[in-house]
Design an enzyme around this catalytic site. Structure first.
Site, PDB file in Angstrom:
ATOM      1  N   TYR A 149      -0.711  -4.355  -2.145  1.00 20.68           N
ATOM      2  CA  TYR A 149       0.267  -3.707  -2.826  1.00 20.68           C
ATOM      3  C   TYR A 149       1.602  -4.415  -2.495  1.00 20.68           C
ATOM      4  CZ  TYR A 149      -2.963   0.296  -2.660  1.00 20.68           C
ATOM      5  OH  TYR A 149      -4.056   1.125  -2.902  1.00 20.68           O
ATOM      6  N   ARG A 169       2.115  -0.858   8.447  1.00 20.83           N
ATOM      7  CA  ARG A 169       0.906  -1.466   8.136  1.00 20.83           C
ATOM      8  C   ARG A 169       0.809  -2.746   7.308  1.00 20.83           C
ATOM      9  NH1 ARG A 169      -4.276   1.998   6.200  1.00 20.83           N
ATOM     10  NH2 ARG A 169      -4.420   2.622   8.355  1.00 20.83           N
TER      11      ARG A 169
END
Length: 386
Positions: free
Chosen positions: A183, A231
């Site tokens: 992402y 994360r």
């Protein structure tokens, strides 16, 4: 020595155990809103004993979703549904957590069971995907990527801050930023996706600048007493991509800027990975242990930790601090209770709400106990079944 069921405290938040439900995108939202489905899903996992419960990754802007059916936190109208999720998780004894994300060049997809095909910008359910550089991911993600301008990057940092404000208003008590899995944050970190020549590309200190500035923006509005975690795509498993040594150095920089815990995952900035480890048990634990040891920051990991004895062992040996479970949490809403029974916990039903625990502890016949798969309680003094 801690174990899987030991409380875990970070800032002013204490989890009842070391078991977290990972964000799992369900593709059931309309206009980014949470619904009764989400209240049911996350409330049931909190009732099942998970200490930390994440809804799915929530997009900070509309074109940061994976599909148009994904959840968001880019509009004030979305706060009400998120507050319902927080309320049920808290009522069932869990801590509600939120993961802020932007899918970058991997967005504009169909639902995965429809092929996970990237849709072009002119499709009714698609949009123009953007990234640090105009480099498509490849494979099913083949449409052109538009390079973000510096002004757009700054706008995204403001969007992270606005999302954090909404998260606080909704009642979340733990905030994680999702910079992994190919992402947007992961692509800024990776030389495979980031070929910029300005201050956001090139050397490690430039490739991590997007992360640090986003962290600063969120830290400015997120209460200091509540955990702020990330994360991170720590390794691309490709010689031209992110190397794990870089991730260790980057997390040290983030710790200096207010990061409270590192959630270690993979980069997924390419499908061309060397020796992918996905069939190996607990393969992220060694990486997490190194970060904990060298950076001195609490660590959580996921991936193949659904066997109770394994999850318990990596906590007891203090390799990591939290176990993140995705598919096991979907498959078994009472995974923590099942794990407690597998591990001979003295009171596995202490993990569920008191009213449920009373019924489960007080089976009065062998048939009643067998019907729910419970051992029949012994009479006081060990005189046999009650």
């Amino acid at each position: 020595m801690p174990d899987l069921f030991s409380p875990f405290s970070l800032k002013d938040v204490t989890l009842r155990n070391r078991i977290a439900m990972s964000p799992m995108t369900m593709h059931r939202s309309t206009d980014g809103l949470m619904s009764d489905f989400h209240v049911m899903l996350y409330g049931s996992r909190a009732a099942g004993g998970f200490g930390l419960v994440f809804p799915e990754q929530l997009a900070i802007v509309p074109n940061g979703r994976t599909t148009i059916h994904c959840g968001g936190i880019y509009d004030d109208s979305q706060v009400e549904g998120l507050a319902r999720v927080c309320a049920i998780v808290k009522d069932m004894g869990g801590v509600p957590a939120i993961q802020l994300g932007h899918t970058g060049r991997k967005g504009s997809e169909t639902r995965p069971w429809l092929g996970r095909i990237q849709l072009p910008p002119d499709h009714p359910e698609g949009w123009q995907v953007k990234g640090p550089s105009p480099i498509p991911y490849g494979g099913k993600f083949a449409h052109p990527v538009e390079e973000l301008t510096v002004a757009e990057i700054h706008g995204l940092h403001r969007a992270y801050a606005q999302a954090a404000r909404r998260a606080r208003e909704a009642g979340f008590e733990w905030l994680e930023m999702h910079f992994a899995h190919g992402y947007l944050g992961a692509s800024f970190f990776s030389p495979l996706a980031n070929r910029r020549t300005d201050r956001y590309g090139g050397a490690l200190e430039n490739r991590v600048r997007f992360h640090l500035e986003a962290l600063d923006a969120v830290r400015a509005v997120w209460p200091e007493r509540l955990p702020l975690t990330m994360r991170l795509g720590s390794d691309d498993l490709n010689e031209r991509g992110v190397q794990f040594d870089e991730a260790v150095a980057a997390i040290a920089l983030m710790k200096e800027r207010g990061l409270d815990l590192a959630d270690i995952s993979l980069g997924f900035n390419t499908d061309a990975m060397t020796d992918p480890p996905f069939d190996r048990m607990s393969f992220m634990v060694e990486r997490g242990a190194r970060v904990k040891r060298e950076v001195g920051i609490p660590v959580g990991v996921s991936w193949n930790l659904g066997v109770p004895a394994v999850a318990d062992r990596v906590i007891r040996e203090e390799h990591i601090d939290l176990v993140f479970l995705g598919r096991p949490a979907l498959a078994n809403p009472h995974w923590p209770v099942w794990a407690a029974r597998e591990l001979a916990h003295p009171d596995p039903f202490s993990l569920v709400p008191e009213d449920w625990a009373w019924w489960l502890r007080n089976a009065r016949s062998q048939a009643a106990a067998d019907s729910v798969g419970l051992p029949l309680p012994a009479r006081p003094g060990g005189a046999g079944p009650a």
